[in-house]
Design an enzyme around this catalytic site. Structure first.
Site, PDB file in Angstrom:
ATOM      1  N   ARG A   1       7.997  30.537   2.073  1.00  0.00           N
ATOM      2  CA  ARG A   1       7.300  29.999   3.228  1.00  0.00           C
ATOM      3  C   ARG A   1       6.461  28.917   2.879  1.00  0.00           C
ATOM      4  O   ARG A   1       5.866  28.800   2.112  1.00  0.00           O
ATOM      5  CB  ARG A   1       6.744  31.332   3.912  1.00  0.00           C
ATOM      6  CG  ARG A   1       7.280  32.548   4.344  1.00  0.00           C
ATOM      7  CD  ARG A   1       6.788  33.619   4.656  1.00  0.00           C
ATOM      8  NE  ARG A   1       5.419  33.473   5.012  1.00  0.00           N
ATOM      9  CZ  ARG A   1       4.574  34.456   5.490  1.00  0.00           C
ATOM     10  NH1 ARG A   1       5.009  35.732   5.293  1.00  0.00           N
ATOM     11  NH2 ARG A   1       3.215  34.188   5.920  1.00  0.00           N
TER      12      ARG A   1
ATOM     13  N   ARG B   1       6.109  34.728  -3.649  1.00  0.00           N
ATOM     14  CA  ARG B   1       6.735  35.430  -2.839  1.00  0.00           C
ATOM     15  C   ARG B   1       8.019  34.660  -2.569  1.00  0.00           C
ATOM     16  O   ARG B   1       7.907  33.193  -2.351  1.00  0.00           O
ATOM     17  CB  ARG B   1       5.967  35.750  -1.679  1.00  0.00           C
ATOM     18  CG  ARG B   1       6.851  36.181  -0.306  1.00  0.00           C
ATOM     19  CD  ARG B   1       5.925  37.060   0.553  1.00  0.00           C
ATOM     20  NE  ARG B   1       4.933  36.153   1.295  1.00  0.00           N
ATOM     21  CZ  ARG B   1       4.037  36.520   1.889  1.00  0.00           C
ATOM     22  NH1 ARG B   1       4.236  38.048   2.248  1.00  0.00           N
ATOM     23  NH2 ARG B   1       3.136  35.799   2.629  1.00  0.00           N
TER      24      ARG B   1
ATOM     25  N   LYS C   1       2.777  44.888   3.112  1.00  0.00           N
ATOM     26  CA  LYS C   1       2.974  45.202   4.524  1.00  0.00           C
ATOM     27  C   LYS C   1       4.363  45.196   4.457  1.00  0.00           C
ATOM     28  O   LYS C   1       5.385  46.084   4.902  1.00  0.00           O
ATOM     29  CB  LYS C   1       2.289  44.675   5.566  1.00  0.00           C
ATOM     30  CG  LYS C   1       0.858  44.548   5.341  1.00  0.00           C
ATOM     31  CD  LYS C   1       0.206  44.080   6.714  1.00  0.00           C
ATOM     32  CE  LYS C   1       0.493  42.428   6.636  1.00  0.00           C
ATOM     33  NZ  LYS C   1      -0.150  41.543   5.643  1.00  0.00           N
TER      34      LYS C   1
ATOM     35  N   ARG D   1      -5.862  31.769   5.419  1.00  0.00           N
ATOM     36  CA  ARG D   1      -5.519  33.143   6.189  1.00  0.00           C
ATOM     37  C   ARG D   1      -6.180  34.313   5.807  1.00  0.00           C
ATOM     38  O   ARG D   1      -6.575  35.104   6.596  1.00  0.00           O
ATOM     39  CB  ARG D   1      -3.849  33.242   5.696  1.00  0.00           C
ATOM     40  CG  ARG D   1      -2.994  32.445   6.583  1.00  0.00           C
ATOM     41  CD  ARG D   1      -1.637  32.010   5.702  1.00  0.00           C
ATOM     42  NE  ARG D   1      -1.031  33.333   5.377  1.00  0.00           N
ATOM     43  CZ  ARG D   1       0.198  33.354   4.476  1.00  0.00           C
ATOM     44  NH1 ARG D   1       0.278  32.065   3.752  1.00  0.00           N
ATOM     45  NH2 ARG D   1       0.850  34.494   4.353  1.00  0.00           N
TER      46      ARG D   1
ATOM     47  N   ARG E   1      -3.522  41.874  15.221  1.00  0.00           N
ATOM     48  CA  ARG E   1      -4.431  41.059  14.392  1.00  0.00           C
ATOM     49  C   ARG E   1      -5.807  40.786  14.840  1.00  0.00           C
ATOM     50  O   ARG E   1      -6.648  39.983  14.056  1.00  0.00           O
ATOM     51  CB  ARG E   1      -4.009  39.602  13.783  1.00  0.00           C
ATOM     52  CG  ARG E   1      -3.071  39.685  12.391  1.00  0.00           C
ATOM     53  CD  ARG E   1      -2.528  38.378  12.377  1.00  0.00           C
ATOM     54  NE  ARG E   1      -2.139  37.931  10.980  1.00  0.00           N
ATOM     55  CZ  ARG E   1      -1.011  38.077  10.386  1.00  0.00           C
ATOM     56  NH1 ARG E   1       0.206  38.462  11.195  1.00  0.00           N
ATOM     57  NH2 ARG E   1      -0.617  37.406   9.212  1.00  0.00           N
TER      58      ARG E   1
END
Ligand code: ADP
Ligand code: AMP
Length: 216
Positions: A161, A127, A13, A172, A88
């Site tokens: 992160r 990431r 996203k 998650r 969400r």
């Protein structure tokens, strides 16, 4: 044009939203980025959100709805937004409908990036992003052109992160299944939902997304 990008953590996203922002002047509204900024600034919202985010759970609807409502008041939101990470929950989706109606804005498309869940842990744990401009990268799938130098701004500082570790990613994903996946039907019932293959390479995903936006 206002769109929502849906999909589990690591679906792509943010990658696609950054590209649409650069190419079309739409504004990326990433609630995750907004919360991380609040955590870094030590605001009351940040202080409440930090432990929840580190545990891979969802921050409360009240906080998230207030955050987005304030953000939509800013003038740049009138020129077209990409919601990335919001809504969400069904409560957030309903609140967004009410907010948009009140502000005279409309939702044009909701695009879900469908992905093979087995790929997500690698996507998320690999990431990283530029500490200066926020450009997103991946250890394997999107390296910088020159090692250690951001393609976009030339900075040599990068960050990862704290919640991008395997245990938190799995939590998650569980939250996504329980609370977020049902909103696909909410938008399908309104005739707004489109699905594209998020497992394709980034350029192909971008092309599929552009085709949807150009058609609408
Ligand atoms: P999200 O915002 O949905 O959590 P990201 O856009 O941050 O996901 O993507 C997660 C990671 O996967 C990033 O490091 C990104 O570079 C990489 N990535 C994004 N799209 C693809 C893709 N189509 N193929 C391979 N890797 C991808
Ligand atoms: P993201 O950057 O979208 O992966 O979000 C990182 C974390 O921020 C999530 O795991 C949640 O803890 C929190 N978060 C972001 N957006 C929302 C939202 N719309 N509702 C609840 N929590 C959110």
């Amino acid at each position: 044009m206002n769109i929502i990008l849906l999909g589990p953590p690591g679906a792509g996203k943010g990658t696609q939203a950054q590209r649409l922002q650069a190419e079309r002047g739409m504004v990326q509204l990433s609630t995750g980025d907004m919360l991380r900024a609040a955590v870094a600034a030590g605001t009351p919202v940040g202080l409440k959100a930090k432990a929840v985010m580190d545990a891979g759970q969802l921050v409360s609807d009240d906080i998230m709805i207030a955050l987005i409502s304030d953000r939509l008041e800013q003038p740049d939101a009138k020129g077209g937004v990409i919601f990335d990470g919001f809504p969400r929950t069904t409560a957030q989706a309903e609140a967004l409908d009410a907010m948009l109606a009140e502000k005279g804005l409309k939702l044009d498309s909701v695009v879900e990036l469908t992905v093979d869940e087995n790929a997500l842990v690698e996507r998320v744990t690999g990431r990283f992003s530029c500490a200066k401009c926020g450009a997103g990268y991946h250890d394997r799938f999107k390296q910088t052109r020159v090692a250690g130098v951001c393609d976009a701004c030339g900075s040599t500082e990068f960050k990862r992160r704290p919640d991008d570790n395997e245990a938190t990613v799995r939590q998650r994903m569980a939250e996504y299944h329980e609370k977020t996946a049902p909103i696909s039907n909410y938008y399908a019932d309104k005739g707004l939902l489109k699905r594209i293959d998020g497992m394709a390479d980034m350029d192909k995903v971008h092309a599929d997304l552009a085709a949807i936006l150009n058609a609408g």
